[in-house]
Motif scaffolding. Structure first.
Motif, PDB file in Angstrom:
ATOM      1  N   GLY A   1      -0.848  12.126  -1.986  1.00  0.00           N
ATOM      2  CA  GLY A   1       0.211  11.687  -2.883  1.00  0.00           C
ATOM      3  C   GLY A   1       0.257  10.182  -3.079  1.00  0.00           C
ATOM      4  N   ARG A   2       1.048   9.752  -4.033  1.00  0.00           N
ATOM      5  CA  ARG A   2       1.110   8.329  -4.390  1.00  0.00           C
ATOM      6  C   ARG A   2       2.030   7.527  -3.471  1.00  0.00           C
ATOM      7  NH1 ARG A   2      -1.450   7.357  -9.036  1.00  0.00           N
ATOM      8  NH2 ARG A   2      -0.417   5.333  -9.290  1.00  0.00           N
ATOM      9  N   ASN A   3       2.693   8.202  -2.532  1.00  0.00           N
ATOM     10  CA  ASN A   3       3.550   7.483  -1.587  1.00  0.00           C
ATOM     11  C   ASN A   3       2.749   6.595  -0.634  1.00  0.00           C
ATOM     12  OD1 ASN A   3       5.919   8.565  -2.601  1.00  0.00           O
ATOM     13  ND2 ASN A   3       5.879  10.326  -1.209  1.00  0.00           N
ATOM     14  N   ILE A   4       1.436   6.851  -0.523  1.00  0.00           N
ATOM     15  CA  ILE A   4       0.607   6.053   0.381  1.00  0.00           C
ATOM     16  C   ILE A   4       0.050   4.810  -0.310  1.00  0.00           C
ATOM     17  CG2 ILE A   4      -0.047   8.062   1.762  1.00  0.00           C
ATOM     18  CD1 ILE A   4      -2.809   7.901   0.300  1.00  0.00           C
ATOM     19  N   LEU A   5       0.424   4.587  -1.577  1.00  0.00           N
ATOM     20  CA  LEU A   5      -0.123   3.462  -2.336  1.00  0.00           C
ATOM     21  C   LEU A   5       0.774   2.230  -2.236  1.00  0.00           C
ATOM     22  CD1 LEU A   5      -1.229   5.315  -5.604  1.00  0.00           C
ATOM     23  CD2 LEU A   5      -2.648   4.682  -3.640  1.00  0.00           C
ATOM     24  N   LEU A   6       0.154   1.064  -2.343  1.00  0.00           N
ATOM     25  CA  LEU A   6       0.907  -0.177  -2.447  1.00  0.00           C
ATOM     26  C   LEU A   6       1.545  -0.270  -3.835  1.00  0.00           C
ATOM     27  CD1 LEU A   6      -1.723  -2.603  -0.870  1.00  0.00           C
ATOM     28  CD2 LEU A   6       0.462  -1.952   0.160  1.00  0.00           C
ATOM     29  N   GLU A   7       2.519  -1.156  -3.955  1.00  0.00           N
ATOM     30  CA  GLU A   7       3.113  -1.379  -5.269  1.00  0.00           C
ATOM     31  C   GLU A   7       2.037  -1.912  -6.216  1.00  0.00           C
ATOM     32  OE1 GLU A   7       6.134  -0.773  -6.545  1.00  0.00           O
ATOM     33  OE2 GLU A   7       6.615   0.269  -4.675  1.00  0.00           O
ATOM     34  N   PRO A   8       1.883  -1.312  -7.389  1.00  0.00           N
ATOM     35  CA  PRO A   8       0.816  -1.763  -8.303  1.00  0.00           C
ATOM     36  C   PRO A   8       1.120  -3.119  -8.917  1.00  0.00           C
ATOM     37  CG  PRO A   8       2.170  -0.091  -9.353  1.00  0.00           C
ATOM     38  CD  PRO A   8       2.642  -0.178  -7.932  1.00  0.00           C
ATOM     39  N   SER A   9       0.080  -3.912  -9.069  1.00  0.00           N
ATOM     40  CA  SER A   9       0.214  -5.164  -9.806  1.00  0.00           C
ATOM     41  C   SER A   9       0.134  -4.858 -11.296  1.00  0.00           C
ATOM     42  CB  SER A   9      -0.905  -6.138  -9.412  1.00  0.00           C
ATOM     43  OG  SER A   9      -0.868  -6.406  -8.029  1.00  0.00           O
ATOM     44  N   LYS A  10       0.571  -5.798 -12.105  1.00  0.00           N
ATOM     45  CA  LYS A  10       0.561  -5.582 -13.544  1.00  0.00           C
ATOM     46  C   LYS A  10      -0.873  -5.356 -14.027  1.00  0.00           C
ATOM     47  CE  LYS A  10       2.175  -7.563 -17.894  1.00  0.00           C
ATOM     48  NZ  LYS A  10       2.837  -8.722 -18.547  1.00  0.00           N
TER      49      LYS A  10
ATOM     50  N   ASP B   1      -2.798  -2.881 -13.166  1.00  0.00           N
ATOM     51  CA  ASP B   1      -3.622  -2.099 -12.234  1.00  0.00           C
ATOM     52  C   ASP B   1      -3.677  -0.648 -12.688  1.00  0.00           C
ATOM     53  OD1 ASP B   1      -4.366  -4.085 -10.578  1.00  0.00           O
ATOM     54  OD2 ASP B   1      -2.964  -3.616  -8.955  1.00  0.00           O
ATOM     55  N   LEU B   2      -4.894  -0.122 -12.854  1.00  0.00           N
ATOM     56  CA  LEU B   2      -5.070   1.296 -13.151  1.00  0.00           C
ATOM     57  C   LEU B   2      -4.906   2.114 -11.882  1.00  0.00           C
ATOM     58  CD1 LEU B   2      -5.832   3.531 -15.149  1.00  0.00           C
ATOM     59  CD2 LEU B   2      -8.243   3.091 -14.601  1.00  0.00           C
ATOM     60  N   HIS B   3      -5.461   1.602 -10.781  1.00  0.00           N
ATOM     61  CA  HIS B   3      -5.381   2.291  -9.493  1.00  0.00           C
ATOM     62  C   HIS B   3      -4.864   1.319  -8.436  1.00  0.00           C
ATOM     63  CE1 HIS B   3      -7.565   5.671 -11.141  1.00  0.00           C
ATOM     64  NE2 HIS B   3      -8.590   4.902 -11.454  1.00  0.00           N
ATOM     65  N   PRO B   4      -3.631   1.478  -7.959  1.00  0.00           N
ATOM     66  CA  PRO B   4      -3.142   0.622  -6.872  1.00  0.00           C
ATOM     67  C   PRO B   4      -3.921   0.901  -5.585  1.00  0.00           C
ATOM     68  CG  PRO B   4      -1.345   1.808  -7.965  1.00  0.00           C
ATOM     69  CD  PRO B   4      -2.611   2.423  -8.436  1.00  0.00           C
ATOM     70  N   GLN B   5      -3.983  -0.113  -4.715  1.00  0.00           N
ATOM     71  CA  GLN B   5      -4.685   0.063  -3.454  1.00  0.00           C
ATOM     72  C   GLN B   5      -3.926   1.022  -2.525  1.00  0.00           C
ATOM     73  OE1 GLN B   5      -7.574  -0.688  -2.612  1.00  0.00           O
ATOM     74  NE2 GLN B   5      -8.240  -2.688  -3.350  1.00  0.00           N
ATOM     75  N   ILE B   6      -4.675   1.703  -1.671  1.00  0.00           N
ATOM     76  CA  ILE B   6      -4.068   2.534  -0.634  1.00  0.00           C
ATOM     77  C   ILE B   6      -3.505   1.623   0.453  1.00  0.00           C
ATOM     78  CG2 ILE B   6      -4.588   4.167   1.231  1.00  0.00           C
ATOM     79  CD1 ILE B   6      -6.646   5.468  -0.633  1.00  0.00           C
ATOM     80  N   ASP B   7      -2.274   1.885   0.859  1.00  0.00           N
ATOM     81  CA  ASP B   7      -1.660   1.159   1.967  1.00  0.00           C
ATOM     82  C   ASP B   7      -2.124   1.835   3.261  1.00  0.00           C
ATOM     83  OD1 ASP B   7       0.015   0.181   3.985  1.00  0.00           O
ATOM     84  OD2 ASP B   7       1.657  -0.181   2.575  1.00  0.00           O
ATOM     85  N   ARG B   8      -3.050   1.194   3.955  1.00  0.00           N
ATOM     86  CA  ARG B   8      -3.654   1.825   5.127  1.00  0.00           C
ATOM     87  C   ARG B   8      -2.641   2.043   6.256  1.00  0.00           C
ATOM     88  NH1 ARG B   8      -9.138   2.118   5.135  1.00  0.00           N
ATOM     89  NH2 ARG B   8      -9.170   2.153   7.414  1.00  0.00           N
TER      90      ARG B   8
END
Length: 273
Positions: A88-97, A99-106
């Motif tokens: 799910g997308r809850n594991i992602l960092l807040e997207p920058s303006k 960004d197509l794919h935000p980074q995964i928050d490890r």
């Protein structure tokens, strides 16, 4: 006629087998592993300072296949899209303006998998095959680039990956720390964002130091010592490795490597989604 037929079959196979042994001997790398926060990365960096050693960092590969900016570079070996789909997308960092794919928050992903063994196994299913395939490719590539050197694979979960993994390596070096309280203390000081419970969860998710030490060919102890003392321990490991790879014909290991490599490549090509 039967003898001629036998000879025609036997000699080509003997030559092929001999070539396989020679190739296997050249390709069989050193495995470098150890417990979390035991100093394995420091030892890896010390080894890399010698022009006789080439390091393959499996931890970096595991980071790269989760990196959204490297999806096109890694292609089917990238695990980013599958992990986002499953966790799910809850594991992602807040997207920058933009960004197509935000980074995964490890750290978020780590909290999920270290609390739930089933989810940890699920993540391993999505990543281990890809990591191993990238590792195998780089092992072969680095051996061709530096035929006179020794390839060292820095792999944190060498033993946890399965009993067959150790057969890929001609020599296994374990970086260890004792007592276990020192390992916990180092992890807490290194990862200030983790609570003591989270640190202990990460330590407990791996094999114990005692278990890894019992399976090692050589142990680099990194207790409460100075960097200079650790360097001396690493130099001793270097001498043993270079002596081994210069003077020892690892026939059984060669056969294991040739067969395991062929089977693994075939398996990954067929089974990787």
């Amino acid at each position: 006629t039967n003898t001629n037929d036998f000879l025609r079959m036997f000699f080509p196979r003997l030559i092929s087998f001999s070539l396989g042994l020679a190739i296997g001997s050249a390709f069989q790398p050193v495995g470098l592993t150890g417990g979390i926060a035991c100093g394995k990365s420091t030892v890896s960096n010390m080894l890399s300072q010698s022009n006789r050693f080439t390091i393959i960092d499996v931890d970096k590969i595991s980071h790269d296949i989760l990196d959204c900016t490297k999806i096109s570079e890694y292609g089917r070996d990238s695990a980013y899209l599958d992990i986002v789909r499953v966790f799910g997308r809850n594991i992602l960092l807040e997207p920058s303006k933009g960004d197509l794919h935000p980074q995964i928050d490890r750290s978020k992903l780590g909290d999920v998998i270290f609390r739930d063994p089933k989810k940890r196994r699920l993540l391993n299913q999505l990543t281990h095959t890809r990591i191993l395939r990238c590792m195998l490719k780089r092992m072969v590539m680095e051996h061709f680039r530096s035929p006179g050197g020794v390839v060292v694979v820095d792999i944190p979960l060498l033993f946890e990956a399965g009993f067959w993994m150790k057969w890929l390596f001609g020599y296994i070096v374990v970086v260890a720390t004792s007592p276990s309280s020192l390992q916990l203390k180092r992890l807490q000081s290194r990862n200030l964002e983790l609570t003591p419970d989270q640190c202990q969860q990460r330590i407990s998710s791996q094999y114990s130091i005692e278990s890894k030490v019992s399976k090692a060919d050589f142990v680099v102890w990194n207790n409460e010592i100075t960097l200079a003392q650790l360097q001396d321990n690493v130099l001793t490991a270097q001498e043993k490795i270079l002596n081994l790879y210069t003077n020892w014909s690892r026939t059984l290991g060669c056969v294991s490597f040739v067969w395991m490599y062929a089977l693994l490549v075939a398996y990954y090509r067929l089974m990787l989604p």
